[in-house]
Scaffold this motif. Structure first.
Motif, PDB file in Angstrom:
ATOM      1  N   PHE A  91      50.328  44.874  38.827  1.00  0.00           N
ATOM      2  CA  PHE A  91      49.322  44.829  39.677  1.00  0.00           C
ATOM      3  C   PHE A  91      48.203  45.874  39.536  1.00  0.00           C
ATOM      4  O   PHE A  91      47.082  45.991  39.975  1.00  0.00           O
ATOM      5  N   GLU A  92      48.822  47.068  39.433  1.00  0.00           N
ATOM      6  CA  GLU A  92      48.193  48.316  39.182  1.00  0.00           C
ATOM      7  C   GLU A  92      47.151  48.300  38.212  1.00  0.00           C
ATOM      8  O   GLU A  92      45.891  48.622  38.236  1.00  0.00           O
ATOM      9  N   PHE A  93      47.693  47.754  37.217  1.00  0.00           N
ATOM     10  CA  PHE A  93      46.779  47.710  36.006  1.00  0.00           C
ATOM     11  C   PHE A  93      45.453  46.702  36.293  1.00  0.00           C
ATOM     12  O   PHE A  93      44.363  46.960  35.979  1.00  0.00           O
ATOM     13  N   ALA A  94      46.182  45.704  36.822  1.00  0.00           N
ATOM     14  CA  ALA A  94      44.779  44.516  37.152  1.00  0.00           C
ATOM     15  C   ALA A  94      44.004  45.102  38.327  1.00  0.00           C
ATOM     16  O   ALA A  94      42.778  44.658  37.989  1.00  0.00           O
ATOM     17  N   GLY A  95      43.947  45.756  39.257  1.00  0.00           N
ATOM     18  CA  GLY A  95      43.227  46.601  40.258  1.00  0.00           C
ATOM     19  C   GLY A  95      42.520  47.617  39.301  1.00  0.00           C
ATOM     20  O   GLY A  95      41.166  47.619  39.636  1.00  0.00           O
ATOM     21  N   LEU A  96      43.136  48.494  38.604  1.00  0.00           N
ATOM     22  CA  LEU A  96      42.243  49.348  37.943  1.00  0.00           C
ATOM     23  C   LEU A  96      41.278  48.610  36.837  1.00  0.00           C
ATOM     24  O   LEU A  96      40.018  49.109  36.783  1.00  0.00           O
ATOM     25  N   ALA A  97      41.692  47.601  36.089  1.00  0.00           N
ATOM     26  CA  ALA A  97      40.863  47.143  35.016  1.00  0.00           C
ATOM     27  C   ALA A  97      39.774  46.391  35.801  1.00  0.00           C
ATOM     28  O   ALA A  97      38.438  46.154  35.365  1.00  0.00           O
ATOM     29  N   LEU A  98      39.986  45.765  37.131  1.00  0.00           N
ATOM     30  CA  LEU A  98      38.991  45.068  37.981  1.00  0.00           C
ATOM     31  C   LEU A  98      38.138  45.977  38.403  1.00  0.00           C
ATOM     32  O   LEU A  98      36.731  45.749  38.336  1.00  0.00           O
ATOM     33  N   SER A  99      38.399  47.361  38.610  1.00  0.00           N
ATOM     34  CA  SER A  99      37.467  48.372  39.139  1.00  0.00           C
ATOM     35  C   SER A  99      36.616  48.774  37.855  1.00  0.00           C
ATOM     36  O   SER A  99      35.418  49.107  38.023  1.00  0.00           O
ATOM     37  N   ILE A 100      37.124  49.055  36.610  1.00  0.00           N
ATOM     38  CA  ILE A 100      36.456  49.283  35.610  1.00  0.00           C
ATOM     39  C   ILE A 100      35.432  48.206  35.134  1.00  0.00           C
ATOM     40  O   ILE A 100      34.364  48.614  35.019  1.00  0.00           O
ATOM     41  N   VAL A 101      35.694  46.958  35.334  1.00  0.00           N
ATOM     42  CA  VAL A 101      34.868  46.037  34.809  1.00  0.00           C
ATOM     43  C   VAL A 101      33.767  45.987  36.062  1.00  0.00           C
ATOM     44  O   VAL A 101      32.478  45.824  35.455  1.00  0.00           O
ATOM     45  N   THR A 102      34.127  45.898  37.208  1.00  0.00           N
ATOM     46  CA  THR A 102      33.159  45.979  38.227  1.00  0.00           C
ATOM     47  C   THR A 102      32.048  47.185  37.997  1.00  0.00           C
ATOM     48  O   THR A 102      30.991  47.008  38.059  1.00  0.00           O
ATOM     49  N   GLY A 103      32.687  48.360  37.744  1.00  0.00           N
ATOM     50  CA  GLY A 103      31.703  49.437  37.304  1.00  0.00           C
ATOM     51  C   GLY A 103      30.725  49.249  36.427  1.00  0.00           C
ATOM     52  O   GLY A 103      29.628  49.581  36.263  1.00  0.00           O
ATOM     53  N   LEU A 104      31.339  48.718  35.165  1.00  0.00           N
ATOM     54  CA  LEU A 104      30.523  48.563  34.146  1.00  0.00           C
ATOM     55  C   LEU A 104      29.394  47.403  34.426  1.00  0.00           C
ATOM     56  O   LEU A 104      28.450  47.654  34.010  1.00  0.00           O
ATOM     57  N   THR A 105      29.917  46.554  35.074  1.00  0.00           N
ATOM     58  CA  THR A 105      28.795  45.528  35.819  1.00  0.00           C
ATOM     59  C   THR A 105      27.954  46.062  36.625  1.00  0.00           C
ATOM     60  O   THR A 105      26.677  45.776  36.314  1.00  0.00           O
ATOM     61  N   LEU A 106      28.159  46.887  37.353  1.00  0.00           N
ATOM     62  CA  LEU A 106      27.160  47.560  38.358  1.00  0.00           C
ATOM     63  C   LEU A 106      26.093  48.567  37.430  1.00  0.00           C
ATOM     64  O   LEU A 106      25.040  48.649  37.709  1.00  0.00           O
ATOM     65  N   ALA A 107      26.696  49.460  36.742  1.00  0.00           N
ATOM     66  CA  ALA A 107      26.024  50.243  35.468  1.00  0.00           C
ATOM     67  C   ALA A 107      24.982  49.436  35.099  1.00  0.00           C
ATOM     68  O   ALA A 107      23.950  49.850  34.868  1.00  0.00           O
ATOM     69  N   THR A 124      26.219  43.079  46.288  1.00  0.00           N
ATOM     70  CA  THR A 124      26.229  41.890  46.519  1.00  0.00           C
ATOM     71  C   THR A 124      27.572  41.070  46.822  1.00  0.00           C
ATOM     72  O   THR A 124      28.639  41.980  46.780  1.00  0.00           O
ATOM     73  N   GLU A 125      27.692  40.049  47.130  1.00  0.00           N
ATOM     74  CA  GLU A 125      29.042  39.369  47.555  1.00  0.00           C
ATOM     75  C   GLU A 125      29.926  39.246  46.330  1.00  0.00           C
ATOM     76  O   GLU A 125      31.239  39.796  46.474  1.00  0.00           O
ATOM     77  N   ASP A 126      29.284  39.127  45.099  1.00  0.00           N
ATOM     78  CA  ASP A 126      30.474  39.460  44.018  1.00  0.00           C
ATOM     79  C   ASP A 126      31.069  40.819  43.784  1.00  0.00           C
ATOM     80  O   ASP A 126      32.302  41.022  43.500  1.00  0.00           O
ATOM     81  N   THR A 127      30.261  41.859  44.073  1.00  0.00           N
ATOM     82  CA  THR A 127      30.888  43.147  44.000  1.00  0.00           C
ATOM     83  C   THR A 127      31.712  43.317  45.174  1.00  0.00           C
ATOM     84  O   THR A 127      32.793  44.012  44.791  1.00  0.00           O
ATOM     85  N   ILE A 128      31.374  43.076  46.266  1.00  0.00           N
ATOM     86  CA  ILE A 128      32.339  43.261  47.419  1.00  0.00           C
ATOM     87  C   ILE A 128      33.626  42.412  47.142  1.00  0.00           C
ATOM     88  O   ILE A 128      34.656  42.931  47.351  1.00  0.00           O
ATOM     89  N   LEU A 129      33.494  41.154  46.756  1.00  0.00           N
ATOM     90  CA  LEU A 129      34.758  40.397  46.573  1.00  0.00           C
ATOM     91  C   LEU A 129      35.552  41.149  45.268  1.00  0.00           C
ATOM     92  O   LEU A 129      36.823  41.140  45.471  1.00  0.00           O
ATOM     93  N   LYS A 130      35.069  41.502  44.573  1.00  0.00           N
ATOM     94  CA  LYS A 130      35.917  42.368  43.380  1.00  0.00           C
ATOM     95  C   LYS A 130      36.502  43.647  43.602  1.00  0.00           C
ATOM     96  O   LYS A 130      37.494  43.740  43.338  1.00  0.00           O
ATOM     97  N   VAL A 131      35.826  44.149  44.423  1.00  0.00           N
ATOM     98  CA  VAL A 131      36.342  45.599  45.018  1.00  0.00           C
ATOM     99  C   VAL A 131      37.462  45.191  46.053  1.00  0.00           C
ATOM    100  O   VAL A 131      38.494  45.941  46.117  1.00  0.00           O
TER     101      VAL A 131
END
Length: 183
Positions: A91-107, A124-131
């Motif tokens: 779960f920790e890896f999944a949360g950190l990986a999701l934050s990396i992917v979201t960060g790259l998407t936002l960048a 946006t909605e997708d960003t708030i959902l991912k975070v």
């Protein structure tokens, strides 16, 4: 009942793990966002700076991926005891990986690597959902981490097989939740 057998209450340990890992997720996310904002003006003035921007994103990526491994090395676990990090680590890896992917998407939205204008904003909605999902995953990891370390200490103290003990404990927890919440 667990908190009566340890020096600290279970929920205080959970809160500590949750705050630590949640802050890590948010810092990772902000690092990508701020890097994109910092390079945006520079790339507009000199398109060759895009390579430096990509290098900066890669450096942040490498640091964020390698950083959790230093925690494993710092604790000095024997190789046969690494199984203790699996339940909360997933779960920790999944949360950190999701934050990396979201960060790259936002960048990418802030400063596209291709020369197109990004039409989406960052809140946006997708960003708030991912975070939110990343924080939920981190919360689940925080709930499991103290239990994992208690099982680890128990197995060392009583000479029990760690893998068997983890499986028995989590099956018991799962059965009790299913019993309590079954219709």
């Amino acid at each position: 009942s667990i908190s009566s057998h340890v020096d600290h209450s279970y929920l205080s340990l959970v809160l500590t793990y949750f705050l630590n890992n949640s802050i890590s997720c948010l810092v990772i996310l902000l690092a990508y966002i701020l890097t994109a904002y910092l390079y945006r003006r520079e790339v507009k003035e000199d398109p060759k700076a895009l390579e430096d921007y990509i290098d900066a994103l890669m450096l942040i990526y490498i640091v964020t991926v390698v950083n959790p491994l230093t925690g494993i090395l710092g604790y000095r676990l024997d190789i046969e005891h690494l199984v203790v990090i699996v339940p909360h680590g997933i779960f920790e890896f999944a949360g950190l990986a999701l934050s990396i992917v979201t960060g790259l998407t936002l960048a990418e939205r802030i400063l596209p690597l291709e020369y197109s204008q990004s039409s989406k904003g960052i809140f946006t909605e997708d960003t708030i959902l991912k975070v939110t999902m990343a924080l939920i995953l981190i919360g689940l990891a925080a709930l499991l981490e103290p239990i994992d370390w208690m099982i680890y200490q128990y197995s060392l103290y009583y000479g029990e097989n760690l893998l068997e003990l983890l499986v028995k404990t989590y099956l018991g927890i799962l059965k009790s939740y299913l019993t309590v919440y079954s219709l």
